[in-house]
Design a protein around this motif. Structure first.
Motif, PDB file in Angstrom:
ATOM      1  N   LEU A 167     -21.564 -46.780  58.018  1.00  0.00           N
ATOM      2  CA  LEU A 167     -22.294 -45.549  57.730  1.00  0.00           C
ATOM      3  C   LEU A 167     -22.836 -44.927  59.009  1.00  0.00           C
ATOM      4  N   GLU A 168     -23.378 -45.757  59.881  1.00  0.00           N
ATOM      5  CA  GLU A 168     -23.902 -45.248  61.144  1.00  0.00           C
ATOM      6  C   GLU A 168     -22.790 -44.624  61.983  1.00  0.00           C
ATOM      7  N   LYS A 169     -21.636 -45.291  61.983  1.00  0.00           N
ATOM      8  CA  LYS A 169     -20.520 -44.750  62.766  1.00  0.00           C
ATOM      9  C   LYS A 169     -20.063 -43.409  62.210  1.00  0.00           C
ATOM     10  N   LEU A 170     -20.010 -43.296  60.871  1.00  0.00           N
ATOM     11  CA  LEU A 170     -19.617 -42.018  60.259  1.00  0.00           C
ATOM     12  C   LEU A 170     -20.616 -40.921  60.617  1.00  0.00           C
ATOM     13  N   GLU A 171     -21.882 -41.260  60.560  1.00  0.00           N
ATOM     14  CA  GLU A 171     -22.909 -40.269  60.897  1.00  0.00           C
ATOM     15  C   GLU A 171     -22.805 -39.842  62.351  1.00  0.00           C
ATOM     16  N   GLN A 172     -22.584 -40.829  63.237  1.00  0.00           N
ATOM     17  CA  GLN A 172     -22.431 -40.511  64.658  1.00  0.00           C
ATOM     18  C   GLN A 172     -21.200 -39.644  64.890  1.00  0.00           C
ATOM     19  N   SER A 173     -20.100 -39.990  64.202  1.00  0.00           N
ATOM     20  CA  SER A 173     -18.868 -39.210  64.349  1.00  0.00           C
ATOM     21  C   SER A 173     -19.073 -37.790  63.859  1.00  0.00           C
ATOM     22  N   ARG A 174     -19.785 -37.652  62.704  1.00  0.00           N
ATOM     23  CA  ARG A 174     -20.052 -36.310  62.179  1.00  0.00           C
ATOM     24  C   ARG A 174     -20.877 -35.488  63.165  1.00  0.00           C
ATOM     25  N   ASP A 175     -21.904 -36.100  63.723  1.00  0.00           N
ATOM     26  CA  ASP A 175     -22.769 -35.392  64.661  1.00  0.00           C
ATOM     27  C   ASP A 175     -21.988 -34.947  65.899  1.00  0.00           C
ATOM     28  N   LYS A 176     -21.106 -35.832  66.378  1.00  0.00           N
ATOM     29  CA  LYS A 176     -20.306 -35.469  67.551  1.00  0.00           C
ATOM     30  C   LYS A 176     -19.376 -34.294  67.246  1.00  0.00           C
ATOM     31  N   LEU A 177     -18.755 -34.322  66.042  1.00  0.00           N
ATOM     32  CA  LEU A 177     -17.865 -33.214  65.657  1.00  0.00           C
ATOM     33  C   LEU A 177     -18.647 -31.900  65.531  1.00  0.00           C
ATOM     34  N   LEU A 178     -19.827 -31.971  64.896  1.00  0.00           N
ATOM     35  CA  LEU A 178     -20.640 -30.765  64.774  1.00  0.00           C
ATOM     36  C   LEU A 178     -21.070 -30.235  66.144  1.00  0.00           C
ATOM     37  N   GLU A 179     -21.449 -31.142  67.015  1.00  0.00           N
ATOM     38  CA  GLU A 179     -21.880 -30.725  68.345  1.00  0.00           C
ATOM     39  C   GLU A 179     -20.737 -30.074  69.115  1.00  0.00           C
ATOM     40  N   LYS A 180     -19.524 -30.677  68.980  1.00  0.00           N
ATOM     41  CA  LYS A 180     -18.363 -30.097  69.661  1.00  0.00           C
ATOM     42  C   LYS A 180     -18.028 -28.717  69.093  1.00  0.00           C
ATOM     43  N   ALA A 181     -18.129 -28.599  67.747  1.00  0.00           N
ATOM     44  CA  ALA A 181     -17.853 -27.298  67.130  1.00  0.00           C
ATOM     45  C   ALA A 181     -18.855 -26.250  67.602  1.00  0.00           C
ATOM     46  N   GLU A 182     -20.104 -26.624  67.702  1.00  0.00           N
ATOM     47  CA  GLU A 182     -21.126 -25.691  68.181  1.00  0.00           C
ATOM     48  C   GLU A 182     -20.859 -25.265  69.619  1.00  0.00           C
ATOM     49  N   LEU A 183     -20.462 -26.229  70.448  1.00  0.00           N
ATOM     50  CA  LEU A 183     -20.162 -25.892  71.837  1.00  0.00           C
ATOM     51  C   LEU A 183     -18.975 -24.944  71.928  1.00  0.00           C
ATOM     52  N   ASP A 184     -17.920 -25.223  71.102  1.00  0.00           N
ATOM     53  CA  ASP A 184     -16.744 -24.332  71.090  1.00  0.00           C
ATOM     54  C   ASP A 184     -17.136 -22.938  70.614  1.00  0.00           C
ATOM     55  N   ALA A 185     -17.967 -22.907  69.553  1.00  0.00           N
ATOM     56  CA  ALA A 185     -18.390 -21.595  69.031  1.00  0.00           C
ATOM     57  C   ALA A 185     -19.233 -20.847  70.055  1.00  0.00           C
ATOM     58  N   GLN A 186     -20.089 -21.561  70.726  1.00  0.00           N
ATOM     59  CA  GLN A 186     -20.936 -20.919  71.730  1.00  0.00           C
ATOM     60  C   GLN A 186     -20.092 -20.347  72.859  1.00  0.00           C
ATOM     61  N   GLU A 187     -19.038 -21.077  73.217  1.00  0.00           N
ATOM     62  CA  GLU A 187     -18.159 -20.594  74.288  1.00  0.00           C
ATOM     63  C   GLU A 187     -17.471 -19.299  73.870  1.00  0.00           C
ATOM     64  N   VAL A 188     -17.008 -19.258  72.593  1.00  0.00           N
ATOM     65  CA  VAL A 188     -16.373 -18.031  72.080  1.00  0.00           C
ATOM     66  C   VAL A 188     -17.387 -16.885  72.073  1.00  0.00           C
ATOM     67  N   ILE A 189     -18.586 -17.182  71.636  1.00  0.00           N
ATOM     68  CA  ILE A 189     -19.641 -16.149  71.576  1.00  0.00           C
ATOM     69  C   ILE A 189     -19.946 -15.610  72.976  1.00  0.00           C
ATOM     70  N   ASN A 190     -20.043 -16.520  73.935  1.00  0.00           N
ATOM     71  CA  ASN A 190     -20.349 -16.097  75.300  1.00  0.00           C
ATOM     72  C   ASN A 190     -19.252 -15.177  75.844  1.00  0.00           C
TER      73      ASN A 190
END
Length: 787
Positions: free
Chosen positions: A557-580
């Motif tokens: 469960l912890e690994k899934l949560e960590q993986s989810r957080d990493k994916l969300l963080e990467k998506a946010e970074l990608d989105a921020q780059e597009v926005i910039n």
């Protein structure tokens, strides 16, 4: 404590083992004179000192006792005005240096790990640096007085070397001449009685003046001091006498310095010996895999997996026994060679060891008592010299015990009442045991007599016990069974060995019906006990398996949560780059429009451009909010039923119940989870509101404990998962400045242990690693030292 008891319980053999781990003669002497103490305060102090040394030995190793010798005799002679020789003075200097090293070693450890008793002892060591330097400035490592010891000695030795050189030159010139060389047996210069001579052939004796100092065994060679160098040799002799006198003066001055500090040196020697003795006890504890027992003076004894220290680990059977609570006496019945005597000796010897400040080979939390005396009548003590039979010897010992015992004594009796008529022996045994039991002693007794089973069953404070016997293998298991009297097993053994059935049936008919009922009752008790033990072992096995599964699922469960957080963080970074990029492009277009409007005089208003930029910013997707800073007092008024906000999850929920003073069970949509009160903000105190089930599925991230982990449990992981966790764990520990961490991998097949240790060997933050010691998990744990 009676020396006879110490001999009977083999206490001296334990001291011999301990003595082997001392590094100084002073420590060895203390061990050889060690005896159990009957004062509980002293015993607790001795055990605490051993515990401190055990900790130091485990963390830092053994203190440096090298170079330290027993200088007691030399110091006392110096105190009385005698003169010490160079070897004795060198020993004094080396001992002072070694004592100072030990003092600093313990002081450094005390800064990190409190070792109060060891530090107090080491602080009493005087640092005789001035005396040490004075000796070392005069005597070298070979115990020779140096030329620099005094101006006079240096001058004399220079003259000696010069005089010897002149004599050799003179003699060398003589033996090189053709006239003299033919008269010599060998062309060399030698020394006889501190005087230089040359080997002359006997027939040429008259051709040389001077003095004959020696001759060869055959008489063919005379060692002659030529007349021309007699005066020179005399001068050398005078110089040597001056040298000896000056050395004597130097030694007397150094001895006087030692005499001045004799009292302090004797104290230092005693303290170093005590420290050596304490660390010897700690090293013995490591070797025996022993633990520190809890001590009391109320007659309570509770051994858990106690082992006889003189039986090899791969052969000894652990002993569980409790005495002094619901029962104060134990009657052990059963056949010979079943381990009854070993049981008595184990109880007695471990008690003596604990009363001497030694750790005992038993599980942690074992309890032992400080008795005022331990009495034992064990083994066949038949004495030919005193014309005493076995029975008489036992009776003599028991009479002595009855006279000397007190209510705070431990009595160990082996085969009480044996060696005489069974009817009289059993009656006498019951009478003796009844007297001791009523007196209030703690007692463990063994016997063959079946009558004592009923006696122990009927008396309050007494309990039956027996040594387990496996009828299938016809051999004892050496396990002590408390509460179950021993069975004879004679019929079962005879039947299994092939004794004819008619003989067995006749024998059973001769046994009283009452005795047969007792035997059947005992057999039933044993069957029930074995069934209960098997069921308990099975339940424990299932519990362990469920625990492993729970930990595995938790980690997944912890690994899934960590993986989810990493994916969300990467998506946010990608989105921020597009926005910039989009923002930069929009800014460029607006700038171009503004320039075009100015160039062509168009009526593009500035406020319209500002409005367009605002619309662009509003269209920008919002990122997840960061966890805000927490205030110190917001969680203080939270109660069950309150609406709260979870900082770390940015979610609203309702408190279902409070768990202690630090956590609460919070309903978050369709999920309930434990949350720290510091992670909650009170929104409203409407306790009537029930938590609503949200339609949307909310992903939840579990909060981490603020405490830094020092252990990592990997049992149940495969190697790939384990290495990922180890990498994260080592980095976390390194950033937290931890010096040592424990990685729990279990024993199993060894694949996980080998893979982890191969990984640690290459890790840049790992200085060294080792398997766990006794008390740390053994082969199931790897301890890593970090840079």
């Amino acid at each position: 404590m009676d020396d006879k008891i110490l001999h009977t319980l083999e206490y001296r053999k334990i001291l011999n083992k301990c003595s082997g781990y001392t590094q100084t003669s002073m420590g060895k002497q203390i061990v050889d004179q060690l005896k159990p103490d009957t004062n509980i305060d002293v015993v607790l102090l001795l055990l605490k000192a051993t515990d401190e040394a055990y900790t130091v030995d485990r963390l830092k190793g053994t203190p440096p006792f090298g170079g330290i010798t027993d200088i007691t005799a030399a110091t006392k002679r110096a105190q009385l005005g005698g003169t010490l020789n160079p070897h004795e003075l060198l020993a004094v200097s080396n001992t002072i240096y070694g004592s100072r090293r030990i003092k600093r070693f313990i002081a450094n450890i005390h800064e990190d790990e409190e070792v109060e008793i060891l530090f107090s002892l080491s602080e009493g060591i005087s640092e005789q640096k001035v005396l040490e330097d004075a000796i070392k400035s005069c005597i070298d490592e070979s115990a020779e007085v140096m030329d620099s010891a005094s101006t006079e000695l240096g001058q004399v030795r220079r003259e000696l070397r010069s005089g010897e050189s002149r004599i050799r030159e003179k003699l060398d010139s003589m033996i090189r001449s053709s006239t003299v060389s033919k008269m010599l047996q060998d062309q060399l210069v030698t020394i006889r009685g501190d005087r230089f001579v040359i080997p002359v052939k006997a027939e040429y004796r008259s051709h040389f003046g001077g003095i004959v100092h020696d001759q060869s065994g055959s008489g063919a060679t005379m060692f002659i001091e030529p007349e021309v160098i007699v005066v020179m040799n005399n001068k050398l002799r005078e110089l040597r006498m001056r040298e000896e006198r000056e050395i004597e003066v130097i030694l007397q001055k150094l001895t006087a310095l030692v005499g001045d500090q004799a009292e302090m040196l004797l104290i230092d020697i005693d303290l170093v010996g005590q420290l050596d003795f304490i660390f010897a006890k700690a090293r013995l504890a490591h070797v025996m895999k022993a633990t520190m027992p809890r001590m009391n003076d109320r007659g309570y004894l509770n051994l858990r997996k106690g082992r006889h220290p003189l039986i090899p680990l791969d052969q000894v059977v652990p002993l569980d026994v409790e005495l002094g609570n619901s029962h104060t006496s134990i009657i052990v019945t059963g056949p010979n060679t079943g381990g009854k005597t070993v049981t008595l000796k184990t109880i007695g010897l471990l008690s003596l060891m604990a009363m001497s400040g030694l750790f005992v080979p038993a599980e942690e939390e074992s309890q032992l008592c400080v008795f005022d005396a331990i009495f034992a009548d064990i083994g066949d003590e038949q004495s030919i010299e005193q014309n005493l039979s076995t029975f008489s010897s036992h009776m003599t010992n028991i009479i002595r015990i009855l006279k000397q015992m007190t209510t705070k004594s431990l009595i160990l009796l082996d085969e009480v009442g044996a060696g005489t008529d069974p009817a009289e022996g059993s009656a006498l045994a019951i009478s003796i045991l009844e007297h001791i039991h009523r007196f209030g002693c703690r007692m463990v007794a063994t016997t063959h007599y079946s009558e004592l089973k009923a006696y122990a069953y009927e008396r309050k404070g007494l309990i039956n016990a027996s040594m387990e016997f496996d009828v299938n293998t016809l051999s004892p298991t050496y396990r002590l069974l408390i509460g179950i009297p021993g069975r004879s097993n004679a019929f079962a053994i005879g039947e299994r060995l092939g004794l004819p059935q008619n003989i067995l049936d006749f024998a059973r008919g001769e046994v009283k019906e009452e005795d047969m009922r007792v035997e059947h009752m005992i057999a039933s008790l044993e069957e029930n006990r074995l069934r209960a033990e098997n069921e308990r072992a099975e339940a424990e096995k299932i519990r362990m398996e469920m625990e492993v599964l729970r930990r595995t699922h938790q980690r997944e469960l912890e690994k899934l949560e960590q993986s989810r957080d990493k994916l969300l963080e990467k998506a946010e970074l990608d989105a921020q780059e597009v926005i910039n990029k989009a923002r930069s492009e929009a800014e460029r277009i607006i700038s171009d429009l503004r320039e075009l409007a100015m160039a062509e005089g168009a009526s593009v208003k500035e406020h319209k451009l500002i409005a367009a930029r605002k619309q662009l910013e509003e269209a920008e997707p919002k990122q997840r909010k960061k966890i805000p800073a927490k205030t110190q007092n917001k969680a203080r008024t939270i109660e069950s039923g309150d609406d709260v906000k979870v900082y770390s999850l940015n979610q609203k929920g309702t408190v279902v119940e409070l768990i202690g003073n630090k956590e609460a069970l919070v309903q978050l949509g369709i999920m309930k989870m434990k949350v720290s009160l510091d992670d909650l903000e009170l929104l409203s105190a409407n306790k009537s509101d029930k938590p609503q089930i949200q339609k949307q599925v909310t992903m939840v991230k579990r909060t981490r404990d603020d405490n830094i982990r020092t252990e990592l449990d990997l049992r149940g992981d495969n190697l790939e998962e384990a290495l990922m966790e180890v990498d994260h764990f080592i980095d976390e520990a390194f950033l937290s400045n931890l010096g040592q961490v424990h990685i729990i991998h279990g024993k199993g097949t060894g694949i996980l242990r080998t893979g982890i240790q191969d990984y640690l060997r290459k890790h840049k933050h790992v200085k060294s690693y080792r398997l766990g010691n006794y008390g740390e998990g053994g082969n199931g744990v790897t301890v890593a030292e970090l840079h």
